[in-house]
Motif scaffolding. Structure first.
Motif, mmCIF file in Angstrom:
data_model
loop_
_atom_site.group_PDB
_atom_site.id
_atom_site.type_symbol
_atom_site.label_atom_id
_atom_site.label_comp_id
_atom_site.label_asym_id
_atom_site.label_seq_id
_atom_site.Cartn_x
_atom_site.Cartn_y
_atom_site.Cartn_z
ATOM 1 N N GLY A 184 0.825 -1.212 0.000
ATOM 2 C CA GLY A 184 0.000 0.000 0.000
ATOM 3 C C GLY A 184 0.857 1.258 0.000
ATOM 4 O O GLY A 184 2.004 1.250 0.479
ATOM 5 N N ALA A 185 0.290 2.345 -0.539
ATOM 6 C CA ALA A 185 1.037 3.606 -0.643
ATOM 7 C C ALA A 185 1.434 4.142 0.732
ATOM 8 O O ALA A 185 2.467 4.791 0.881
ATOM 9 N N GLN A 186 0.588 3.862 1.718
ATOM 10 C CA GLN A 186 0.917 4.347 3.056
ATOM 11 C C GLN A 186 2.258 3.759 3.502
ATOM 12 O O GLN A 186 3.092 4.450 4.072
ATOM 13 N N THR A 209 -2.929 18.686 3.243
ATOM 14 C CA THR A 209 -2.410 17.475 2.607
ATOM 15 C C THR A 209 -2.976 16.216 3.252
ATOM 16 O O THR A 209 -3.745 16.284 4.215
ATOM 17 N N TYR A 210 -2.573 15.085 2.695
ATOM 18 C CA TYR A 210 -3.052 13.775 3.130
ATOM 19 C C TYR A 210 -2.623 13.487 4.581
ATOM 20 O O TYR A 210 -1.439 13.518 4.900
ATOM 21 N N THR A 211 -3.602 13.194 5.419
ATOM 22 C CA THR A 211 -3.370 12.983 6.850
ATOM 23 C C THR A 211 -2.357 11.878 7.139
ATOM 24 O O THR A 211 -1.560 11.990 8.072
ATOM 25 N N ILE A 251 10.242 16.780 -0.713
ATOM 26 C CA ILE A 251 8.973 17.491 -0.938
ATOM 27 C C ILE A 251 7.952 16.421 -1.260
ATOM 28 O O ILE A 251 8.118 15.651 -2.213
ATOM 29 N N TYR A 252 6.910 16.353 -0.440
ATOM 30 C CA TYR A 252 5.848 15.363 -0.667
ATOM 31 C C TYR A 252 4.707 16.060 -1.414
ATOM 32 O O TYR A 252 4.185 17.069 -0.940
ATOM 33 N N THR A 253 4.346 15.525 -2.573
ATOM 34 C CA THR A 253 3.354 16.227 -3.392
ATOM 35 C C THR A 253 2.424 15.258 -4.115
ATOM 36 O O THR A 253 2.789 14.106 -4.387
ATOM 37 N N MET A 254 1.215 15.738 -4.397
ATOM 38 C CA MET A 254 0.257 14.992 -5.226
ATOM 39 C C MET A 254 -0.099 15.907 -6.392
ATOM 40 O O MET A 254 -1.046 16.689 -6.307
ATOM 41 N N PRO A 255 0.653 15.865 -7.490
ATOM 42 C CA PRO A 255 0.448 16.861 -8.553
ATOM 43 C C PRO A 255 -0.887 16.727 -9.278
ATOM 44 O O PRO A 255 -1.356 17.702 -9.853
ATOM 45 N N GLN A 258 -5.111 16.426 -6.159
ATOM 46 C CA GLN A 258 -4.535 16.366 -4.821
ATOM 47 C C GLN A 258 -5.571 15.982 -3.756
ATOM 48 O O GLN A 258 -6.747 16.348 -3.876
ATOM 49 N N ASN A 259 -5.128 15.285 -2.740
ATOM 50 C CA ASN A 259 -5.970 14.997 -1.580
ATOM 51 C C ASN A 259 -5.566 15.972 -0.475
ATOM 52 O O ASN A 259 -4.406 15.990 -0.092
ATOM 53 N N PRO A 260 -6.472 16.789 0.036
ATOM 54 C CA PRO A 260 -7.926 16.747 -0.091
ATOM 55 C C PRO A 260 -8.530 17.688 -1.131
ATOM 56 O O PRO A 260 -9.737 17.659 -1.313
ATOM 57 N N GLU A 286 6.389 11.781 -5.138
ATOM 58 C CA GLU A 286 5.147 12.023 -5.876
ATOM 59 C C GLU A 286 4.148 10.919 -5.530
ATOM 60 O O GLU A 286 4.388 9.747 -5.830
ATOM 61 N N ASP A 287 3.056 11.287 -4.914
ATOM 62 C CA ASP A 287 2.034 10.308 -4.520
ATOM 63 C C ASP A 287 0.935 10.326 -5.576
ATOM 64 O O ASP A 287 0.135 11.255 -5.642
ATOM 65 N N ASP A 288 0.950 9.300 -6.403
ATOM 66 C CA ASP A 288 -0.048 9.227 -7.480
ATOM 67 C C ASP A 288 -1.125 8.234 -7.071
ATOM 68 O O ASP A 288 -1.033 7.053 -7.326
ATOM 69 N N PHE A 318 -3.312 1.618 -5.693
ATOM 70 C CA PHE A 318 -4.507 1.207 -6.440
ATOM 71 C C PHE A 318 -5.754 1.252 -5.558
ATOM 72 O O PHE A 318 -6.830 0.845 -5.978
ATOM 73 N N SER A 319 -5.572 1.756 -4.328
ATOM 74 C CA SER A 319 -6.667 1.636 -3.357
ATOM 75 C C SER A 319 -7.945 2.339 -3.782
ATOM 76 O O SER A 319 -9.036 1.894 -3.466
ATOM 77 N N LYS A 320 -7.820 3.466 -4.488
ATOM 78 C CA LYS A 320 -9.022 4.247 -4.795
ATOM 79 C C LYS A 320 -9.761 3.734 -6.023
ATOM 80 O O LYS A 320 -10.900 4.125 -6.266
HETATM 81 C C1 LIG Z 1 -2.967 10.639 -1.067
HETATM 82 C C2 LIG Z 1 -2.980 9.274 -0.491
HETATM 83 N N1 LIG Z 1 -1.851 8.568 -0.478
HETATM 84 C C3 LIG Z 1 -1.801 7.339 0.038
HETATM 85 C C4 LIG Z 1 -2.926 6.749 0.580
HETATM 86 C C5 LIG Z 1 -2.822 5.375 1.160
HETATM 87 O O1 LIG Z 1 -3.092 4.452 0.162
HETATM 88 P P1 LIG Z 1 -2.931 2.888 0.339
HETATM 89 O O2 LIG Z 1 -4.286 2.343 0.644
HETATM 90 O O3 LIG Z 1 -2.405 2.419 -0.975
HETATM 91 O O4 LIG Z 1 -1.973 2.652 1.451
HETATM 92 C C6 LIG Z 1 -4.130 7.447 0.586
HETATM 93 C C7 LIG Z 1 -5.331 6.863 1.176
HETATM 94 O O5 LIG Z 1 -6.315 7.504 1.383
HETATM 95 C C8 LIG Z 1 -4.157 8.743 0.029
HETATM 96 O O6 LIG Z 1 -5.269 9.472 0.009
#
Ligand SMILES: Cc1ncc(COP(=O)(O)O)c(C=O)c1O
Length: 493
Positions: A184-186, A209-211, A251-255, A258-260, A286-288, A318-320
């Motif tokens: 997972g991306a986390q 940004t993402y919590t 630098i952590y970014t979602m280009p 972006q979340n949120p 880069e968090d895609d 791929f979670s979303k």
């Molecule tokens: C921006 C962002 N990055 C990473 C994650 C975590 O994703 P994963 O389920 O792949 O760990 C989330 C989950 O909400 C997210 O919103």
């Protein structure tokens, strides 16, 4: 359990004991194990508990005071402060709002009669369970016991090969050696932090940004520098200023989407961001997590695909658009950084589940993935369009601002000045409606007039009903504006 019993020191370590004690207490404060206004133990008793000199504790408490975690009251003792902005310290969540502390950990209790705009995760009815069941059976017949052995830490080789071809559609040319499978991306964010962020290092993030990223950087003791994100990306002058001031590690970014906020960088800002990274030798993470959901033909090029000097670590989740519980994602890593990442991944969980990796590999190879992603795009595009219509009809006329996103799942709305989204959150919750207040998405949970609505877990009828309900709550809260006061809606093209 008494949180002070959790303080650990290693007397054999080269790091000074007072620094170890300081870090241990600071971590407990940041994690909320030691609450605001709690009195630290008297010096002598903590010294006895840990088997160290009184002076060591005095120095640890001095360090905590210097860094803004505690304050001393003469004749009384040392107390934990409500946290300030830069030290990563914060007001306790309980002060911010009922239930918000759970959201910090991604957990919200939802009743069946609630409409939830808070979750950005697809609902299980959208998961391709049948297809996946068949693949699992096929994998077990094919690979038998080796499915359940320890796997290569870098990831199952055939899956890495499949991902290399998958990445071509995103303009990313890479090789199996540069792909690292993650749980997972986390975990990706966590592994990168473990590999590169030391205590006290500065990390630049977008604000909001993402919590989950904030939590991870905090857990490493990073100094989190927030740069406000605009509808077309961060302000690049401000970014350069902060890079010069703090010399960040990354630098952590979602280009894209972006979340949120749902905001996306324009091409020029993407280029500028890379140029700043080259100039100052900063790593980009880069968090895609969503670029698959592009609804308006926006140029969702990834930074990784534009990066000519290999400074970007690309994280793909791929979670979303798939099944979050599969816990599968991957990184594309600059070659020189791979040893550290591999070591951190191994230290985290040795390897990602072999069964899941093999099943996902077949899912890609058989082309089932393409059908699924098209299915998800159709579902979400319908919801996206309904949401845009409903917001324009019911919410924007009330004086609430929104820069409509070009895709993704999230909409970021801002109340007129003087209103708090924490208050709105509470009013919504009383009416069985869930939104996410902006305070969740900052490093110190500061109050915000903005809030996030997500379309991931709401059906079209619920969107219509929910937004109507939200408009009624807003109307009562801020009063209907005269049409002359209406904030116009400017799409960012
Ligand atoms: C921006 C962002 N990055 C990473 C994650 C975590 O994703 P994963 O389920 O792949 O760990 C989330 C989950 O909400 C997210 O919103």
């Amino acid at each position: 359990m008494d949180p002070f019993q959790m303080i650990h020191i290693d007397k054999a370590a080269t790091e000074h004991m007072y620094i170890q004690i300081y870090k241990s207490i600071a971590d407990l404060i940041r994690q909320g194990q030691i609450k605001s206004n709690v009195k630290l133990p008297p010096i002598r008793s903590l010294a006895e508990q840990l088997g160290v000199n009184n002076v060591t504790i005095v120095k640890a408490y001095d360090e905590l005071e210097k860094e803004g975690y505690v304050h001393k009251k003469i004749g009384s003792g040392t107390y934990v402060k409500p946290m300030d902005h830069h030290g990563g310290a914060r007001e306790p969540f309980e002060d911010v709002g009922r239930g918000l502390e759970q959201m910090d950990r991604g957990q919200i209790h939802i009743h069946s009669d609630m409409i939830s705009f808070s979750s950005a995760t697809p609902t299980p009815d959208l998961f391709p369970v049948e297809d996946f069941k068949n693949l699992l059976i096929e994998i077990l017949d094919r690979d038998a016991g080796s499915v359940f052995g320890y796997q290569e830490s870098q990831g199952y080789y055939p899956l890495r090969e499949s991902l290399v071809s998958y990445l071509q559609q995103y303009g990313i040319c890479t090789s199996v050696n540069h792909v690292q499978i993650i749980t997972g991306a986390q975990q990706g964010i966590d592994v990168i932090s473990k590999a590169f962020v030391e205590y006290g290092d500065a990390v630049i993030v977008e604000y909001p940004t993402y919590t989950g990223a904030i939590a991870t950087f905090k857990s490493r003791g990073a100094k989190i520098i927030e740069i406000p994100i605009l509808p077309d990306g961060m302000d690049m002058d401000k970014l350069e200023e902060k890079i010069q001031e703090y010399k960040p590690k990354l630098i952590y970014t979602m280009p894209n989407f972006q979340n949120p906020t749902g905001y996306s960088y324009n091409s020029q800002k993407k280029k500028q961001l890379l140029e700043l990274a080259y100039k100052y030798n900063v790593l980009i993470v880069e968090d895609d997590y969503l670029s698959d959901l592009n609804f308006n033909g926006y140029d969702a090029a990834t930074l990784k695909s534009m990066d000519m000097q290999d400074v970007t670590i690309y994280i793909k989740s791929f979670s979303k658009v798939f099944m979050p519980g599969l816990r599968l994602g991957f990184l594309v890593i600059p070659s020189k950084l791979h040893p550290q990442i591999l070591a951190a991944k191994h230290a985290s969980d040795i390897s990602t589940s072999g069964l899941n990796q093999r099943a996902f590999d077949l899912y890609l190879r058989k082309g089932i993935w393409k059908h699924h992603i098209q299915f998800m795009q159709r579902i979400y595009e319908e919801r996206f369009e309904i949401m845009v219509r409903c917001l324009n009809e019911y919410i924007i006329p009330l004086g609430v601002c929104c820069s409509m996103p070009q895709g993704g799942l999230n909409f970021w709305l801002c109340l007129p000045e003087g209103f708090s989204s924490n208050e709105l959150y509470r009013k919504c919750e009383e009416n069985n409606l869930l939104i996410l207040p902006g305070s969740i998405f900052s490093s110190n949970q500061k109050e915000s007039p903005c809030f996030r609505l997500s379309i991931a877990a709401v059906y079209p009828d619920q969107i219509k009903l929910g937004i109507k309900k939200l408009s009624e709550i807003l109307e009562r809260m801020i009063g209907k504006k005269e049409s002359s006061n209406i904030h116009p809606y400017f799409p960012i093209l």
